[in-house]
Design a protein around this motif. Structure first.
Motif, mmCIF file in Angstrom:
data_model
loop_
_atom_site.group_PDB
_atom_site.id
_atom_site.type_symbol
_atom_site.label_atom_id
_atom_site.label_comp_id
_atom_site.label_asym_id
_atom_site.label_seq_id
_atom_site.Cartn_x
_atom_site.Cartn_y
_atom_site.Cartn_z
ATOM 1 N N GLN A 106 -2.875 3.942 -5.615
ATOM 2 C CA GLN A 106 -3.561 3.397 -6.787
ATOM 3 C C GLN A 106 -2.648 2.420 -7.533
ATOM 4 O O GLN A 106 -1.433 2.481 -7.408
ATOM 5 C CB GLN A 106 -3.972 4.535 -7.726
ATOM 6 C CG GLN A 106 -4.925 5.546 -7.095
ATOM 7 C CD GLN A 106 -5.217 6.718 -8.008
ATOM 8 O OE1 GLN A 106 -4.745 6.791 -9.150
ATOM 9 N NE2 GLN A 106 -6.006 7.668 -7.516
ATOM 10 N N ASP A 118 0.811 -1.223 0.000
ATOM 11 C CA ASP A 118 0.000 0.000 0.000
ATOM 12 C C ASP A 118 0.845 1.275 0.000
ATOM 13 O O ASP A 118 0.394 2.328 0.468
ATOM 14 C CB ASP A 118 -0.953 0.015 1.205
ATOM 15 C CG ASP A 118 -1.946 -1.127 1.174
ATOM 16 O OD1 ASP A 118 -2.512 -1.388 0.098
ATOM 17 O OD2 ASP A 118 -2.156 -1.773 2.220
ATOM 18 N N SER A 140 0.678 7.030 -5.886
ATOM 19 C CA SER A 140 -0.318 7.964 -5.372
ATOM 20 C C SER A 140 -1.026 8.620 -6.555
ATOM 21 O O SER A 140 -0.536 8.579 -7.685
ATOM 22 C CB SER A 140 0.348 9.017 -4.482
ATOM 23 O OG SER A 140 1.309 9.755 -5.214
ATOM 24 N N ASN A 156 -6.855 5.761 4.734
ATOM 25 C CA ASN A 156 -7.911 6.703 5.102
ATOM 26 C C ASN A 156 -8.638 6.262 6.371
ATOM 27 O O ASN A 156 -8.357 5.201 6.940
ATOM 28 C CB ASN A 156 -8.878 6.916 3.933
ATOM 29 C CG ASN A 156 -9.645 5.656 3.562
ATOM 30 O OD1 ASN A 156 -9.864 4.762 4.382
ATOM 31 N ND2 ASN A 156 -10.097 5.583 2.312
ATOM 32 N N ARG A 178 -8.857 2.114 4.347
ATOM 33 C CA ARG A 178 -8.526 1.792 2.966
ATOM 34 C C ARG A 178 -7.301 2.570 2.510
ATOM 35 O O ARG A 178 -7.119 3.741 2.854
ATOM 36 C CB ARG A 178 -9.707 2.126 2.036
ATOM 37 C CG ARG A 178 -10.965 1.323 2.324
ATOM 38 C CD ARG A 178 -10.767 -0.129 1.934
ATOM 39 N NE ARG A 178 -11.962 -0.926 2.202
ATOM 40 C CZ ARG A 178 -12.060 -2.221 1.948
ATOM 41 N NH1 ARG A 178 -11.038 -2.863 1.428
ATOM 42 N NH2 ARG A 178 -13.169 -2.877 2.231
ATOM 43 N N SER A 179 -6.486 1.907 1.703
ATOM 44 C CA SER A 179 -5.297 2.554 1.163
ATOM 45 C C SER A 179 -5.674 3.562 0.083
ATOM 46 O O SER A 179 -6.563 3.312 -0.737
ATOM 47 C CB SER A 179 -4.373 1.491 0.565
ATOM 48 O OG SER A 179 -3.360 2.084 -0.207
ATOM 49 N N GLU A 180 -4.980 4.709 0.080
ATOM 50 C CA GLU A 180 -5.230 5.726 -0.933
ATOM 51 C C GLU A 180 -4.333 5.541 -2.166
ATOM 52 O O GLU A 180 -4.476 6.257 -3.149
ATOM 53 C CB GLU A 180 -5.001 7.123 -0.345
ATOM 54 C CG GLU A 180 -6.024 7.531 0.703
ATOM 55 C CD GLU A 180 -7.414 7.729 0.132
ATOM 56 O OE1 GLU A 180 -7.535 7.935 -1.092
ATOM 57 O OE2 GLU A 180 -8.388 7.648 0.895
#
Length: 316
Positions: free
Chosen positions: A228, A209, A250, A220, A224-226
């Motif tokens: 991508q 992540d 990111s 967040n 959840r991971s921000e």
């Protein structure tokens, strides 16, 4: 048609590129011919190379793909290539045996021991039911059968050990899969939304992540991971949904990478398009100019996909 298992090592002896092709000797031609037009799963054995003493392989099914056609090896007359499409890594590697169950029935003897003779075959045909069980276990997190727990932002990171679908109490029908479900599985495997979710889950897990270019890891409030999952060779350019064709970035960096403002050299150094990015943007990048990469060699960005991005996407 019949489904099959294709065995490939971390460092293959043959000319395998699982995202696109599987190289095999004539010994297995009959089994591979049966799989043309159908789906296969890739299996990684304990031996990581051709050396009989090598170790490090996961002994697990790790991806699925569809066999499109067989072509002769132009150099070795007794070898062939199986060309594949729709490659997709599982969001969790699936051990060949777990929860007291062996996924391929031919690999288990009546006394419960492993049939080493059958296991020694690099290509093995399997039933729809066996394929479905492996598929469901490999994608359990994506299809909602296995939820990944997320730690609090300040908690120490621990490796995720997902519950086996075979041992999952919520799936009492797991060994009695109706035939029509096979059609629904195929529909999902070629569905872009499903593939996006599976690709993102596999890439994020490989990179813990964390953005490879900035080192940022943001979770967040919902856990959840921000970060991508970016394709190196874009899917619209026939890039596969493989972790080796992916990188965790990111949002802003993902945008720059897709538009060719950033790229990656074969030594995993970051490349920046000259005079196209302000200093405020480049200061976001890792100070040493290197990517933060997965720990396993077989999850690293593949040179073929990196070269494509530099040649076709990068504006440097």
């Amino acid at each position: 048609m019949a489904k099959a298992v294709f065995t490939t090592k971390v460092s293959p002896v043959y000319d395998d590129l699982p995202e696109h092709r599987y190289h095999f000797p004539k010994t297995y031609l009959n089994q591979v011919e049966k799989a043309v037009g159908d789906w296969i799963v890739y299996y990684e054995p304990r031996r990581s190379t051709g050396d009989l003493s090598s170790t490090g392989g996961r002994q697990a099914y790790f991806a699925t793909a569809r066999v499109d056609r067989i072509i002769p090896d132009p150099v070795r007359s007794d070898h062939y290539y199986a060309e594949v499409s729709n490659f997709l890594p599982f969001t969790r590697p699936v051990p060949f045996r777990e929860g007291g169950h062996t996924y391929e029935s031919m690999l288990a003897k009546p006394d419960g021991s492993t049939n080493k003779g059958a296991f020694g075959r690099a290509v093995r045909n399997i039933s729809d039911r066996e394929y479905d069980l492996i598929w469901r276990s490999g994608f359990g997190h994506v299809i909602g059968l296995d939820e990944r727990p997320r730690p609090a932002p300040d908690a120490p990171e621990e490796p995720w050990k997902p519950t086996s679908l075979v041992a999952e109490e919520r799936a009492p029908f797991r060994f009695d899969i109706p035939e029509e479900q096979d059609r629904r599985i195929v529909e999902q495997l070629v569905s872009r939304p499903f593939r996006d979710r599976a690709f993102a889950a596999a890439v994020k897990d490989a990179y813990h992540d964390t953005c490879a270019m900035t080192g940022l890891k943001i979770i967040n409030g919902g856990g959840r991971s921000e970060v991508q999952a970016a394709h190196i060779r874009p899917i619209e350019h026939r890039g596969p949904d493989s972790v080796r064709n992916g990188i965790a970035l990111s949002g802003t960096v993902h945008w720059m990478f897709d538009r060719g403002l950033l790229s990656i050299d074969d030594d995993y150094a970051m490349l920046v398009a000259r005079d196209r990015l302000p200093d405020t943007a480049t200061r976001l990048l890792n100070a040493d100019g290197k990517l933060r990469l997965p720990g396993r060699a077989d999850l690293l960005p593949h040179p073929k996909f990196l070269e494509y991005h530099r040649r076709e996407i990068f504006k440097g």
